[in-house]
Design an enzyme around this catalytic site. Structure first.
Site, PDB file in Angstrom:
ATOM      1  N   LYS A  93      47.736  27.983  45.324  1.00  0.00           N
ATOM      2  CA  LYS A  93      48.520  28.999  44.614  1.00  0.00           C
ATOM      3  C   LYS A  93      49.864  29.234  45.295  1.00  0.00           C
ATOM      4  CE  LYS A  93      44.281  31.132  42.879  1.00  0.00           C
ATOM      5  NZ  LYS A  93      43.255  32.182  43.070  1.00  0.00           N
ATOM      6  N   GLN A 126      41.705  37.368  46.402  1.00  0.00           N
ATOM      7  CA  GLN A 126      40.870  36.179  46.197  1.00  0.00           C
ATOM      8  C   GLN A 126      39.384  36.551  46.260  1.00  0.00           C
ATOM      9  OE1 GLN A 126      42.084  32.996  45.469  1.00  0.00           O
ATOM     10  NE2 GLN A 126      39.931  32.474  45.125  1.00  0.00           N
ATOM     11  N   ASP A 153      45.595  38.494  37.986  1.00  0.00           N
ATOM     12  CA  ASP A 153      44.314  37.842  37.685  1.00  0.00           C
ATOM     13  C   ASP A 153      43.702  38.365  36.386  1.00  0.00           C
ATOM     14  OD1 ASP A 153      43.761  35.830  39.510  1.00  0.00           O
ATOM     15  OD2 ASP A 153      43.031  37.220  41.046  1.00  0.00           O
TER      16      ASP A 153
END
Lengths: 306, 306
Positions: free
Chosen positions: A61, A105, A128
């Site tokens: 990422k 994460q 997200d």
């Protein structure tokens, strides 16, 4: 020889499509920065612990961010961190005007509630798309930050010119971050805000008996598998010409070496399907790219609201 | 003669089940009021305009409230009301400590955004379960206030002892307030907070071709129809012994008289199905009863949080 005679599915090259998209995105971001005389979009990843897979994902990422001109930073934290301390860090990032996108994460250590942390992220910075508010908006087909894997699947389908209107889609897996948002987008109504995909969607999961999965899959124009069950999708259950999207990521050992495989018996299914995504190089790189799109979207919205 | 030989489906008598539930609920509420030395739960309905169907629904709801010992009130408003004025009224109800449940009867006049109004209701008082936050929670299978029709369908299935685990369910209709929450509950995971129904769910809608609907419906153990399309579900598409739940409500004229009918060809389908709900007297009275349960739940949560 007509195209019906071909023996092998067309490969949906996620890596290449992602590369193309990133080039366009890089240009769009440059233009936006220039036109608005502003700093580049910025993304912060919060990584708790040292799980190698999580480290790898965050690394991908951060690389993608660099590639498209998004400023990025990773905050590495020890697994001993308490929920309260983590909430504190998220809150500081929420208030930090130099941060547009926040991603925590997953998975988190067991003593930390993932739901609580996901809900602590400012919905406008929630790149997200895991905040309850954003999930709710997705469900009522309002434009919002949507989970990246679902966006990646839709983008691959669109760019491969696969029709979805009135078509049958089987989604295997009902996880809140992947399977469910995919099912939401695929059956969505074109009269609403989100691009309506208008498919008939069957949601299959661990308690769907195999013979029933076969019944649904054999009728499906598109099969999307997001389960982590290796070889779940076999050639006998695929309709000739169907599109098969493999979202699974499983690490297996072959001759002592670690290999990443998906849910689909790639070799067998690619002889039957019309389109197929490989693993790796399919949905994965697209998911990372959609995260960059979300970060840019968040930056634009935040800028517009100041 | 075995039970397999019977020619007619067992009727799921929503009216009777609702009546039984209300008796129990009345007792539970009485006990709660006594044990906590508190006022009874209270429900306020906001009714804009004079649509006869809306008036009738609100009337049913107020009657049910009385039946179970919930204090209730209807605020009647003129269709000329502005969005701002309506938001003001909702905000006042949010702040009013004597109000536990707020329901704004839909549809609203075109110049008022239903989404904005639904989101203005305090999620804790949102007994219709229409607030984005509650939709989001439902989607991640967290216990919350859930749309009453979806709760009614689940309750009818459970009380009729219809198995859902690993079974096939077809939901016709994907409306945000009815079809979608039904699909959410039916495929839910038993390892989460909500009672997991664990069915394989196919979401069909206006753009599902009829032959595909037939393919899915013929394999379904449970068909739930919530479309408003009269005679959508015909005997040829029902698996012998299946459970058919009719959520449709359509007013038709027969010999000059208005009759209420559902989506299902009741006469034909009841010869094939194992269980069937009538219209009226099926899902309708149960939906109203679940609204009472939601109001009681809201009152308990609000009381607990003070």
């Amino acid at each position: 020889m007509t195209s019906d005679c071909k023996k092998s599915a067309e490969l949906i090259d996620g890596k290449k499509i992602a590369g193309d998209m990133r080039k366009v995105l890089k240009r769009e971001i440059e233009e936006w920065v220039q036109n608005n005389n502003t700093r580049p979009p910025s993304l912060v990843a919060v990584l708790v612990g040292e799980d190698p897979a999580s480290q790898k994902y965050v690394h991908f990422k951060m690389n993608a961010a660099k590639e498209v001109g998004i400023t990025s930073k990773t905050i590495n934290l020890n697994t001993s961190i308490t929920e309260e301390e983590l909430l504190d860090i998220v809150n500081k990032l929420n208030q930090d005007e130099t941060v547009d996108g926040i991603l925590v994460q997953l998975p988190l250590p067991e003593h930390v509630s993932e739901r609580k942390i996901c809900n602590a992220v400012d919905p406008q910075k929630d790149v997200d798309g895991f905040h309850l508010n954003n999930i709710g908006k997705l469900c009522v087909n309002k434009d919002t930050l949507i989970p990246c894997t679902a966006l990646a699947v839709v983008e691959l389908i669109k760019r491969s010119k696969i029709e979805t209107f009135g078509k049958n889609v089987v989604v295997c897996g009902r996880s809140k971050n992947v399977g469910l948002p995919i099912a939401m987008l695929l059956h969505s109504d074109y009269r609403e805000e989100l691009p309506g995909m208008e498919a008939t969607v069957t949601i299959c999961h661990r308690n769907t008996p195999r013979e029933e999965l076969i019944y649904f899959a054999k009728r499906a124009d598109i099969i999307i598998s997001a389960t982590g069950v290796v070889n779940l999708i076999t050639p006998d259950m695929v309709k000739p010409g169907a599109c098969v999207i493999d979202v699974g990521i499983t690490r297996i050992k072959v001759d002592g070496k670690t290999r990443v495989v998906g849910d689909v018996d790639f070799e067998g299914v690619s002889k039957i399907a019309g389109h197929i995504t490989p693993v790796p190089g399919g949905v994965g790189p697209m998911t990372v790219t959609m995260l960059m799109k979300n970060t840019f979207q968040a930056a634009q919205c935040l800028k517009a609201s100041t």
